[in-house]
Design a protein around this motif. Structure first.
Motif, mmCIF file in Angstrom:
data_model
loop_
_atom_site.group_PDB
_atom_site.id
_atom_site.type_symbol
_atom_site.label_atom_id
_atom_site.label_comp_id
_atom_site.label_asym_id
_atom_site.label_seq_id
_atom_site.Cartn_x
_atom_site.Cartn_y
_atom_site.Cartn_z
ATOM 1 N N ASP A 265 9.004 4.937 4.011
ATOM 2 C CA ASP A 265 7.789 5.350 3.299
ATOM 3 C C ASP A 265 6.773 5.994 4.255
ATOM 4 O O ASP A 265 6.032 6.894 3.861
ATOM 5 C CB ASP A 265 7.175 4.163 2.539
ATOM 6 N N ARG B 165 12.325 -0.051 4.521
ATOM 7 C CA ARG B 165 11.539 0.653 3.499
ATOM 8 C C ARG B 165 10.200 1.142 4.056
ATOM 9 O O ARG B 165 9.755 2.257 3.770
ATOM 10 C CB ARG B 165 11.315 -0.265 2.294
ATOM 11 N N LYS B 166 9.561 0.299 4.894
ATOM 12 C CA LYS B 166 8.242 0.682 5.428
ATOM 13 C C LYS B 166 8.348 1.946 6.289
ATOM 14 O O LYS B 166 7.489 2.820 6.239
ATOM 15 C CB LYS B 166 7.677 -0.456 6.282
ATOM 16 N N ILE C 256 6.710 2.416 12.908
ATOM 17 C CA ILE C 256 6.023 2.946 11.711
ATOM 18 C C ILE C 256 5.058 4.062 12.128
ATOM 19 O O ILE C 256 4.958 5.088 11.453
ATOM 20 C CB ILE C 256 5.292 1.821 10.951
#
Ligand SMILES: O=CC(=O)O
Length: 313
Positions: free
Chosen positions: A219, A215-216, A190
């Motif tokens: 995003d 998704r993380k 991330i």
């Protein structure tokens, strides 16, 4: 070696078929699978499997072949081979690393350029005659972008080397930091996605890297971000990728691989900010010959009781 029986689990280029047939007795899985009698007859004679990135050797097939000594894959990835089963049975597994690195890295950079500069859309613009009615809109620069690479192995490193020539700043995420690399390391994907504009997925598919781009991560990359996947489709949570593209939470994607290929999500087919390739990253004539030769060299080494050239196990 003509008496050695080899099972080909998936179609491979004719060059490799011919080389195999010159040396071994070759059975093609599709023909054998439709003939259970033949399958029973040959199961005790098969000593080698030649598979690909699409179809390797699963536990059921390995169990059905008691004399199996080697699985020689015409691919660098070995996620379609049951390595645990092979280890248990003492079966050698080989792949085709190195010889395809340049092609896959070239494809990755090509996908990034094509996605940002919208080359496929431009091509359609010219062919359709729309150019005569006005110029194409502005696109996005590739040179100088910050690049994040997931997996700094052979292919990831080759992508980095190419991206350097484009003046990119390069960072990466992998299981552990590579002491020999000067690129910035992120232990958390991330953080990598937060700090780059283009995310290249170039790691091997394992239980740990399945859906590593979720998704993380998408995003964190954000609405100006681009994802390039030349690894495996299952590295990315595909429904999440599709909804991020549809909702404008991601700027674009260049995809050589898909989670359920050759099936490609219908929604992607209608998007102009994606570039789609049919899992063809290493599919050049030159590399196909090199991969085929390596498969043959591994098989010959195995059956001459010599060390194989590119062992996985
Ligand atoms: O996907 C291609 C390969 O694993 O060689």
């Amino acid at each position: 070696m003509e008496n050695i029986c080899v099972l080909l689990t998936y179609p491979v280029p004719e060059y490799l078929v011919q080389k195999l047939e010159k040396r071994f007795t070759v059975f093609k899985f599709r023909e054998v699978a439709s003939n259970p009698q033949l399958l029973r007859e040959i199961s005790n004679s098969i000593r080698a499997i030649v598979g690909t990135s699409v179809c390797g050797a699963d536990a059921g097939l390995i169990d059905a072949l008691p004399k199996l000594e080697i699985v020689a894959s015409y691919s660098v990835g070995f996620d379609k081979i049951d390595l645990v089963k092979c280890k248990e049975r003492g079966i050698t597994v080989t792949n085709t690393p190195d010889v395809l690195t340049d092609d896959v890295a070239d494809s990755a950079i090509g996908l990034a350029l094509a996605t940002l500069r919208r080359m496929c859309v431009c091509d359609r613009f010219v062919r359709s005659g729309k150019w005569k009615k006005g110029d194409f809109e502005l696109t996005t620069k590739f040179s100088g972008k910050s690049i994040g690479i997931v997996g700094l192995g052979r292919i990831g490193s080759a992508i980095a080397k190419r991206a350097e020539a484009f003046g990119s700043s390069i960072s990466y995420h992998s299981r552990s930091e590579k002491p020999e690399s000067n690129y910035k390391y992120y232990s958390n994907i991330i953080d990598l996605a937060t700090n780059c504009q283009i995310l290249f997925v170039a790691c091997a598919l394992t239980k740990e890297t399945h859906h590593i781009v979720d998704r993380k991560v998408i995003d964190a990359l954000g609405p100006k971000g681009i994802i390039i996947n030349i690894g495996r489709g299952a590295h990315i949570d595909e429904p999440e990728l599709v909804s991020a593209l549809l909702e404008g939470r991601l700027a674009g994607a260049g995809l050589d691989v898909f989670e359920h290929e050759p099936e490609v999500p219908e929604e992607l087919l209608g998007l102009e900010n994606v570039v789609l390739q049919p899992h063809a990253g290493s599919d050049t004539v030159e590399t196909s010959v090199a991969m085929s030769d390596l498969v043959i060299d591994n098989l010959e080494a195995c059956f001459q009781n010599k060390p194989v050239l590119t062992p996985v196990i």
